[in-house]
Design an enzyme around this catalytic site. Structure first.
Site, PDB file in Angstrom:
ATOM      1  N   ALA A 328      -1.813   4.682   3.562  1.00 45.85           N
ATOM      2  CA  ALA A 328      -0.424   4.785   3.126  1.00 45.85           C
ATOM      3  C   ALA A 328      -0.327   5.528   1.799  1.00 45.85           C
ATOM      4  O   ALA A 328      -1.138   5.323   0.896  1.00 45.85           O
ATOM      5  CB  ALA A 328       0.171   3.393   2.984  1.00 45.85           C
ATOM      6  N   ASP A 330       2.559   5.396  -0.437  1.00 44.53           N
ATOM      7  CA  ASP A 330       3.839   4.703  -0.471  1.00 44.53           C
ATOM      8  C   ASP A 330       4.931   5.484  -1.192  1.00 44.53           C
ATOM      9  O   ASP A 330       6.104   5.380  -0.837  1.00 44.53           O
ATOM     10  CB  ASP A 330       3.671   3.327  -1.107  1.00 44.53           C
ATOM     11  CG  ASP A 330       2.871   2.376  -0.217  1.00 44.53           C
ATOM     12  OD1 ASP A 330       2.885   2.581   1.008  1.00 44.53           O
ATOM     13  OD2 ASP A 330       2.236   1.456  -0.738  1.00 44.53           O
ATOM     14  N   GLY A 332       4.986   9.006  -1.599  1.00 43.27           N
ATOM     15  CA  GLY A 332       5.262  10.231  -0.864  1.00 43.27           C
ATOM     16  C   GLY A 332       5.759   9.993   0.547  1.00 43.27           C
ATOM     17  O   GLY A 332       6.563  10.775   1.076  1.00 43.27           O
ATOM     18  N   ASP A 333       5.305   8.903   1.184  1.00 45.75           N
ATOM     19  CA  ASP A 333       5.690   8.631   2.566  1.00 45.75           C
ATOM     20  C   ASP A 333       7.062   7.982   2.683  1.00 45.75           C
ATOM     21  O   ASP A 333       7.728   8.115   3.705  1.00 45.75           O
ATOM     22  CB  ASP A 333       4.658   7.717   3.232  1.00 45.75           C
ATOM     23  CG  ASP A 333       3.338   8.426   3.505  1.00 45.75           C
ATOM     24  OD1 ASP A 333       3.266   9.659   3.344  1.00 45.75           O
ATOM     25  OD2 ASP A 333       2.361   7.737   3.877  1.00 45.75           O
ATOM     26  N   MET A 339      12.476   2.032  -1.998  1.00 42.57           N
ATOM     27  CA  MET A 339      11.998   0.675  -1.704  1.00 42.57           C
ATOM     28  C   MET A 339      12.244  -0.308  -2.844  1.00 42.57           C
ATOM     29  O   MET A 339      11.769  -1.439  -2.809  1.00 42.57           O
ATOM     30  CB  MET A 339      10.505   0.720  -1.384  1.00 42.57           C
ATOM     31  CG  MET A 339      10.151   1.589  -0.191  1.00 42.57           C
ATOM     32  SD  MET A 339       8.380   1.675   0.131  1.00 42.57           S
ATOM     33  CE  MET A 339       7.784   2.604  -1.298  1.00 42.57           C
ATOM     34  N   TYR A 414       3.864  -5.398   1.430  1.00 40.64           N
ATOM     35  CA  TYR A 414       3.319  -5.457   0.079  1.00 40.64           C
ATOM     36  C   TYR A 414       4.410  -5.323  -0.975  1.00 40.64           C
ATOM     37  O   TYR A 414       5.428  -4.663  -0.756  1.00 40.64           O
ATOM     38  CB  TYR A 414       2.304  -4.325  -0.127  1.00 40.64           C
ATOM     39  CG  TYR A 414       0.904  -4.801  -0.405  1.00 40.64           C
ATOM     40  CD1 TYR A 414      -0.018  -4.969   0.622  1.00 40.64           C
ATOM     41  CD2 TYR A 414       0.493  -5.094  -1.703  1.00 40.64           C
ATOM     42  CE1 TYR A 414      -1.302  -5.410   0.372  1.00 40.64           C
ATOM     43  CE2 TYR A 414      -0.793  -5.533  -1.962  1.00 40.64           C
ATOM     44  CZ  TYR A 414      -1.686  -5.692  -0.917  1.00 40.64           C
ATOM     45  OH  TYR A 414      -2.960  -6.139  -1.165  1.00 40.64           O
ATOM     46  N   GLU A 415       4.146  -5.935  -2.136  1.00 41.50           N
ATOM     47  CA  GLU A 415       4.981  -5.737  -3.317  1.00 41.50           C
ATOM     48  C   GLU A 415       4.146  -5.151  -4.441  1.00 41.50           C
ATOM     49  O   GLU A 415       2.980  -5.521  -4.617  1.00 41.50           O
ATOM     50  CB  GLU A 415       5.589  -7.053  -3.811  1.00 41.50           C
ATOM     51  CG  GLU A 415       6.970  -7.355  -3.298  1.00 41.50           C
ATOM     52  CD  GLU A 415       6.969  -7.876  -1.877  1.00 41.50           C
ATOM     53  OE1 GLU A 415       8.015  -7.844  -1.231  1.00 41.50           O
ATOM     54  OE2 GLU A 415       5.896  -8.313  -1.387  1.00 41.50           O
ATOM     55  N   HIS A 464      -9.360  -2.682   1.828  1.00 43.35           N
ATOM     56  CA  HIS A 464      -8.639  -1.444   1.537  1.00 43.35           C
ATOM     57  C   HIS A 464      -8.639  -1.211   0.039  1.00 43.35           C
ATOM     58  O   HIS A 464      -8.944  -2.105  -0.751  1.00 43.35           O
ATOM     59  CB  HIS A 464      -7.202  -1.512   2.069  1.00 43.35           C
ATOM     60  CG  HIS A 464      -6.440  -2.709   1.603  1.00 43.35           C
ATOM     61  ND1 HIS A 464      -6.589  -3.959   2.162  1.00 43.35           N
ATOM     62  CD2 HIS A 464      -5.521  -2.870   0.607  1.00 43.35           C
ATOM     63  CE1 HIS A 464      -5.808  -4.823   1.558  1.00 43.35           C
ATOM     64  NE2 HIS A 464      -5.147  -4.187   0.594  1.00 43.35           N
ATOM     65  N   HIS A 624      -9.784  -3.723  -2.824  1.00 42.09           N
ATOM     66  CA  HIS A 624      -9.318  -5.017  -2.329  1.00 42.09           C
ATOM     67  C   HIS A 624     -10.206  -5.490  -1.191  1.00 42.09           C
ATOM     68  O   HIS A 624      -9.971  -5.169  -0.018  1.00 42.09           O
ATOM     69  CB  HIS A 624      -7.861  -4.930  -1.879  1.00 42.09           C
ATOM     70  CG  HIS A 624      -7.237  -6.270  -1.666  1.00 42.09           C
ATOM     71  ND1 HIS A 624      -5.884  -6.458  -1.490  1.00 42.09           N
ATOM     72  CD2 HIS A 624      -7.780  -7.525  -1.618  1.00 42.09           C
ATOM     73  CE1 HIS A 624      -5.629  -7.744  -1.325  1.00 42.09           C
ATOM     74  NE2 HIS A 624      -6.773  -8.407  -1.393  1.00 42.09           N
TER      75      HIS A 624
END
Length: 695
Positions: A328, A330, A332-333, A339, A414-415, A464, A624
């Site tokens: 991901a 986040d 750019g996508d 969000m 996710y936050e 990840h 992670h």
């Protein structure tokens, strides 16, 4: 990135004098005007799907002198307001970008973008993809094979498709399916990530239809199996009503009876100036980066032209189809602005809070308000500085008051809690707190794999990385700066250093754009200097140094798409020569990207970066390795980058902060004064020295 220029006829009209500040986000009127000009290029019934309508920032050669003149009260002149627009002709792959001059009411540039260049997703589109996936007859047939209880609710999580070079030229979504607890399916907040399914529809984002159904591997190899009746597992909820909550936690209130110590000044419909404890800066907001800081100064001295989170990449470790494409981007996508949370909905900020709204555009080209997406507040962070004179027992101490400018984004599961933190000693920190829920997938009972952790019966959370890139555009007492690599090395053992204890700081000036890495064995740090401005006490160049935490850089193979696309993720730091428009470390368009358009490519130009206008990209992140304690919701992982003054001031800049005392702080327990016996030497009238005991 290939492009095709589209001939545009400028719309005739009288130029309108706009009073909006050149760096303020677009107003609602400007968003509508930009969309109207683009729509005017096509027949009236042509459907357009707008992806972004945002501020096209002025060229630095125009804006930098404007900001300096404005700050010092000199005439500024005028800068045209412009909008950057990208859009599709609806239900086609015809993706365009344009720059619209709002002041002159004309289109300055207009291109159709080439193959393998795709837009980010948006909220409306994601909801449509969810609907398409769940209404497809083939998907329904597979769900029926699960033999789920009546009333079970299925959830679809659309993911940007990713890239592997195999039949992936068209824009697509990969959907991962879950279900709510079938025993409590009416609970809309049920943690569906505890009940993943092995059915994964792929959606064509041009025609919005399911083009195939992937089946997820659930063992320890690449094999898949036909859909079988589902064995219902117990739920694993995170909401408080499902917990036996602690009863021994007493209230802790943050109270500022006289209000906050900062001021916020609106500059029209959008944009604000924040001033606090000698700091001043402008706050902007856009769809991709979310909050952006401009013209950051301390006590009137220029420090940073622009600060923002430039990019992030989250590559996953599972090598099997389709998980091998999970990477991901986040920002750019989708976009940090798109969000962003409404921060009034929870206790996201404490104390005397000031909220800033954002203004974005929707797919129809209309303005959409984003309320309370940035909060500004103060916090106490312990002791700022202290010294106790043990001879007298007197303690001089000040608290470390900080100003926090914060935004929170939710990326499906996710936050990320994102904050610029300013202190009274001239330091800025950029802090990321990662929390939320792990992205999960089904796994067979009794199976373990080395690329993830079983966090609940039948639930695998793959390992990840979270790799972030902070863009730092410095103006340390001016725009001509240099990057210096500082290292600490031992002095050779010789007659001058007979005991072998000496060590020195060695500085190396970076001359060309490149990628650089930390080395903690030599205490390697990176320092941004202005060599033309010297400290009045020690004659050294004024500077700010970068404190970045260690992290494991991109693990994926250098020839992998993960590595090629995340151009920033292979070095701790990149330095480039400034060019307008080069903002996003992974390139302007990351959706199913191929790489070659980001900071690695820019650095490979090997341009001069010594005593010139340079930009630094600071990478930091998390490896992670998932653990069961991260589920059903993950405790915050905190990482920070600090920008800290080095020989910029002539003393501790926080020396003038009022001392801390109990009357001011209202603490309820007062510690005893610390005092111990001491001996002092006193010089007499004739120069003699006597020792005196003091009790």
């Amino acid at each position: 990135m290939s492009t095709e220029q589209v001939l545009s006829t400028p719309t005739a009209g009288v130029a309108k004098q706009l009073s909006v500040h050149p760096i303020s986000p677009l107003t609602s009127t400007e968003i509508s005007a930009a969309a109207s000009l683009i729509k005017g290029l096509y027949p009236s019934k042509t459907g357009l799907q707008f992806k972004t309508i945002t501020l096209e920032e002025p060229a630095k050669t125009h804006l930098a002198p404007y900001l300096d003149a404005e700050y010092h009260g000199r005439p500024t002149g005028r800068i045209d307001r412009k909008a950057f627009v990208n859009y599709y002709i609806r239900n086609t792959d015809k993706f365009h970008e344009a720059v619209v001059n709002l002041t002159q009411r004309r289109i300055d540039s207009h291109f159709r973008l080439g193959p393998n260049v795709h837009s980010p997703g948006d909220g409306e589109e994601v909801l449509l993809v969810e609907k398409v996936a769940l209404e497809d007859e083939g998907v329904k047939a597979e769900i029926a094979k699960l033999q789920l209880p009546e009333g079970t609710v299925i959830i679809s999580d659309p993911w940007i498709y990713g890239s592997d070079g195999i039949d992936d030229d068209r824009r697509m979504y990969q959907c991962f399916l879950y279900m709510r607890d079938p025993m409590n399916s009416s609970d809309a907040d049920s943690n569906h990530y505890a009940l993943p399914l092995a059915i994964s529809p792929v959606i064509d984002a041009e025609q919005f239809k399911v083009i195939r159904i992937d089946f997820l591997p659930t063992g320890n190899d690449h094999s898949t199996k036909e859909t079988q009746p589902y064995k219902i597992q117990p739920p694993n909820e995170y909401t408080p009503e499902h917990q036996a909550l602690r009863t021994d936690l007493k209230p802790l209130n943050v109270i500022q009876p006289e209000g906050a110590s900062f001021t916020a000044t609106k500059t029209g419909e959008t944009g604000e100036i924040i001033e606090w404890q000698k700091w001043s800066f402008r706050v902007g907001f856009n769809a991709r980066e979310g909050m952006v800081l401009y013209d950051v100064r301390y006590d009137g001295r220029s420090l940073f032209y622009r600060l923002s989170l430039s990019d992030m990449s989250i590559p996953y470790a599972d090598p099997r189809h389709p998980f091998h494409k999970k990477a991901a981007f986040d920002l750019g996508d989708v976009g940090a602005g798109v969000m962003a949370n409404n921060l009034k909905l929870g206790c996201d900020c404490l104390g005397s809070i000031h909220y800033l709204d954002g203004l974005l555009s929707d797919s129809k080209g209309e303005p959409t308000s984003m309320e309370n997406v940035i909060c500004v507040h103060e916090q106490d962070n312990g002791i700022g500085w202290k010294h106790t004179n043990y001879r007298t027992g007197r303690a001089a101490v000040v608290r470390n008051r900080e100003l926090v400018v914060q935004s929170i984004i939710t990326v499906s599961n996710y936050e990320y809690i994102l904050a610029f933190i300013f202190n009274q000693a001239g330091m800025i920190e950029y802090e990321v707190r990662a929390t939320g829920i792990l992205s999960t997938q089904p796994i067979d009972e009794g199976v373990e794999v080395p690329w993830g952790t079983v966090v609940h019966p039948g639930v695998l959370a793959a390992h990840h990385q979270h790799i972030f890139s902070l863009r730092v555009d410095p103006m340390i007492d001016g725009h001509n700066n240099r990057l210096v690599v500082d290292e600490v090395h031992p002095m050779p053992r010789n007659d001058f250093n007979p005991h072998g204890v000496g060590y020195v700081l060695e500085e190396t000036v970076v001359q060309e754009s490149c990628g650089l890495d930390l080395d903690f064995d030599v205490n390697r740090t990176f320092v941004i200097q202005n060599n033309a401005v010297k400290n009045p006490i020690n004659g050294k160049p004024v500077a700010y140094k970068i404190h970045a935490p260690p992290f494991q850089k991109m693990v994926a193979d250098p020839d992998s798409f993960h590595h090629k696309r995340a151009e920033f993720a292979d070095h701790n730091l990149y330095v480039t020569k400034y060019r307008d428009g080069e903002i996003y470390a992974a390139g302007k368009y990351t959706n199913q990207s191929r790489g070659g358009e980001g900071v690695r490519a820019w650095a490979n130009r090997r341009e001069n970066v010594q005593d010139t206008d340079l930009v630094v990209y600071v990478q930091f992140g998390l490896q992670h390795i998932t653990r069961i304690e991260d589920f059903p919701v993950m405790p915050c992982e905190v990482i920070k980058v600090a920008l800290k003054p080095v020989n910029f001031f002539d003393r501790n800049p926080a020396i003038d902060v009022p001392p801390s005392n109990q009357e001011f702080n209202r603490s309820t327990l007062v510690a005893e004064q610390h005092k111990q016996p001491a001996v002092a030497a006193v010089v007499g009238e004739k120069g003699e020295v006597c020792c005196t005991s003091k009790l």
